[in-house]
Every structure is written in C-alpha cells, then in structure tokens.
Design an enzyme around this catalytic site. Sequence first.
Site, short mmCIF file in Angstrom:
data_model
loop_
_atom_site.label_atom_id
_atom_site.label_comp_id
_atom_site.label_asym_id
_atom_site.label_seq_id
_atom_site.Cartn_x
_atom_site.Cartn_y
_atom_site.Cartn_z
N LYS A 177 -4.37 -1.23 8.44
CA LYS A 177 -4.79 -1.65 7.09
C LYS A 177 -5.68 -2.89 7.10
O LYS A 177 -5.95 -3.46 6.04
CB LYS A 177 -3.54 -1.92 6.23
N ARG A 232 -9.18 4.60 14.20
CA ARG A 232 -9.62 3.29 13.75
C ARG A 232 -8.86 2.17 14.45
O ARG A 232 -8.90 1.01 14.03
CB ARG A 232 -9.46 3.16 12.23
N ARG A 274 -8.61 15.18 13.13
CA ARG A 274 -9.09 13.83 12.81
C ARG A 274 -8.45 12.75 13.67
O ARG A 274 -8.99 11.63 13.76
CB ARG A 274 -8.82 13.52 11.33
N ARG A 332 -16.27 7.42 3.76
CA ARG A 332 -15.39 6.25 3.84
C ARG A 332 -15.62 5.52 5.15
O ARG A 332 -15.82 6.12 6.20
CB ARG A 332 -13.93 6.68 3.68
N HIS A 357 -11.76 10.70 2.48
CA HIS A 357 -12.76 10.25 3.45
C HIS A 357 -14.06 11.03 3.34
O HIS A 357 -15.11 10.54 3.78
CB HIS A 357 -12.23 10.41 4.88
N ASP A 367 0.84 -1.20 0.00
CA ASP A 367 0.00 0.00 0.00
C ASP A 367 0.87 1.26 0.00
O ASP A 367 1.74 1.43 0.87
CB ASP A 367 -0.89 -0.02 1.24
N SER A 406 -6.03 4.39 -0.66
CA SER A 406 -5.91 2.97 -0.34
C SER A 406 -7.27 2.28 -0.39
O SER A 406 -7.38 1.12 -0.80
CB SER A 406 -5.25 2.78 1.03
N ASP A 415 -13.74 3.04 7.17
CA ASP A 415 -12.89 2.60 8.27
C ASP A 415 -12.78 3.60 9.40
O ASP A 415 -12.78 3.23 10.58
CB ASP A 415 -11.49 2.20 7.76
#
Length: 360
Positions: free
Chosen positions: A337, A190, A184, A262, A121, A10, A60, A264
């Site tokens: 990820k 996450r 953020r 997005r 996002h 990635d 990603s 995640d």
Amino acid sequence: MKKVMLIIRDGWGYSDKQEGNAIAQADTPYDDWLNEQPAQVLLACHGPDVGLPEGFQGSSEVGHLNMGAGRIVVQEVTRIFESIRDESIFEFPSFQSIETLLEDGGGALHFVGLLQDEGVHAHQEHLFQLYRKLRDRFPETQVWVHPIADGRDTPPKSFPGFFKQLMDVIGSDPHAGIGSVWGRYYGMDRSRNWKLIEVARDAMISGRGRKTDDIIQAVRDAYASEKTPDNEPMFDEYLKPIIHSDYPGIEAGDVVINFNYRQDRAIQISQAFTEPDCPAYTPECESVHYFGLTRYYNTFSNYLMPPMDDAGAMSNILGEVISEAGFTQLRIAETQKFRHVTSFFNGKSTDPFPGEDQVE
C-alpha cells in the site's frame, strides 16, 4: 506543536447487509464507539461520487486519490472512456507516434493488459476500441494480444468468459491472434520481485511457456491439475504462462501497448521494457517500442493519455497545502500500500512534496 494523524483502514467499509459481511459480524467495540460519536460521516465510494462511471465499483486507488485531493477526482477510467468517445485520444502525440512506427517500420502490434470489465486496473473495452481504431488504420498489421488473467478483482475462474468476449472481437481477423496468457501475479507484481516480472517478460518476448493450440483448454487443464504458490487449486491470478503455438515472440521494431491504466502494478513491467538499469531488463527490449495507456511514474514518457495533474487539475491537494503551510508530513505504509499513501494520495505524482518523508 500538536501532531495530527490520519489513519486509512483500506478495505474497511459499511453495509446494512449481514450476509458475507465480516465487519458487521465481528466484535468491533472501538469501531462501534466511533460510529456513535457526532463527528462521523459515511462517504460513498463508488460511481460518480468518486469520479467513476455509473455502476463502477471503487478501489483503493480511487479512494486515496479522492481523499488526497479533498474533492471528487474524475478518474482515469472515466477520462479514457470520454477521450475514446470523442476520439481525442487518437490525436495525442504518443498515439500518432505509434501510427508512424507501424506505418514506417512494418512491425507487429502487441496489446498487453488485464482482461476484465471491473475497471480497477484496466477495462477490456479500452483494448477493444484501441484495437478497432488501429485495425481500421492498418488492416494488414499483425496484432498479438497478451491478455492477463485476473481472478482477484474478478471471480477466481472467470477468465474463459472474458476470453470469449475478446475472441468475439478479434476472432475473425486473419491478422490477429493470441500471443501469451498469464496470471496477474507475474507481470503485475508491485513488490519488486523481479523474478515474477521476468516470467511475464519472457512469455511475451520469447514465447517461453506451455505451448498450445487451444488457450482455453490449457487454462482448464491448469485449473484441474496445477497448484498456486500457496498449494491451492489453480485459479486465474496465478496461471503460469500459456503460449499460442503460432506466436513467434516480440521482434525488433514491434510496438507494445500496455492498456492497464492504474499506476502501481504497471510500473515494474514497464521498467523491464524501457529502463536498462532495471533488474528485469534484457537487451531484446532495446529494439521494442513500448507505450503505456497512462503515465505510470513521473519519468515514464511514452504514455497515451495526458497525466491527471496536467494543467493544474491536481493542484491544491492535501499534501501540497500542508507543504506550502510550512509543516512536515510523514507517509508510512507496507509495500503493498506504499503507492497508495504516497503517489495516489499526491494525485499520482511519484515525487514527494517539500517536507514530506516517505517510509516503506
């Protein structure tokens, strides 16, 4: 039986440019050897070639969705723009539920999401269009915007510019204002660091943070005097909550719309508002009507846009084909990820296919 391994590096890409290109300047003998083999090809990873609007950078999430599907996947940012353009989004059941709640309950309307135009996002234009539509429908409803500062997909100290664009849209509205601002790092965690989620939750619900009448001056003061958790000079991603002095917090009956699309980095903050067994849930959330722009996880029901896999749009993807052929598969990634090689690779479904094991 032979085993097949798919390795996704990635963030590894190709460019003819040398300046600022760490890959081109590094010593990469194995990669050089791979590129000399006949069985290799370059794939475009931006714009319409991966289902994005023209000029949009890839990400990603976008890459894993396309790889997992084995075809061009029309991305949610594209679908949202199109549904706003043809106004179909305003006919979906959840949007109509929001209108009913505002009409019958009389509570305030809160928008929360990443304020930027990179489209990784979120995209601020979605916020602007949703605000305009609901403002036309409810001209006297109090609107509070909670813009999340980026500094990760955007330049580190770009928030003031995006904030000015926001104020150009809502600044003349006597019934609209800024509730809270935070980086953020907090509300988009996450990694199951629920303490970070609680910081964002408390800023929104109870107005916990540094009070000010001048949001941008407070941001600039933070740039000048505060440090990130790594003891670096402060920038947008790590801004601690800043609360406008007029903001009363979220009250019973209020409606909250998360305009991030997005998956995640929207899961944990959504769970904090909607799931009583979540470590960051608080009883004050019980009387809040929380909606997301998309389906962030399979059991999340209050979403505006229908999921990508509705009507078979994400059928016949790689994981499904492997499963139906009777083979087993193993998805392995570290926490940052993990969603990419599992749910993103599986068309945004958070449920594994039969025979699919997942290791985080």
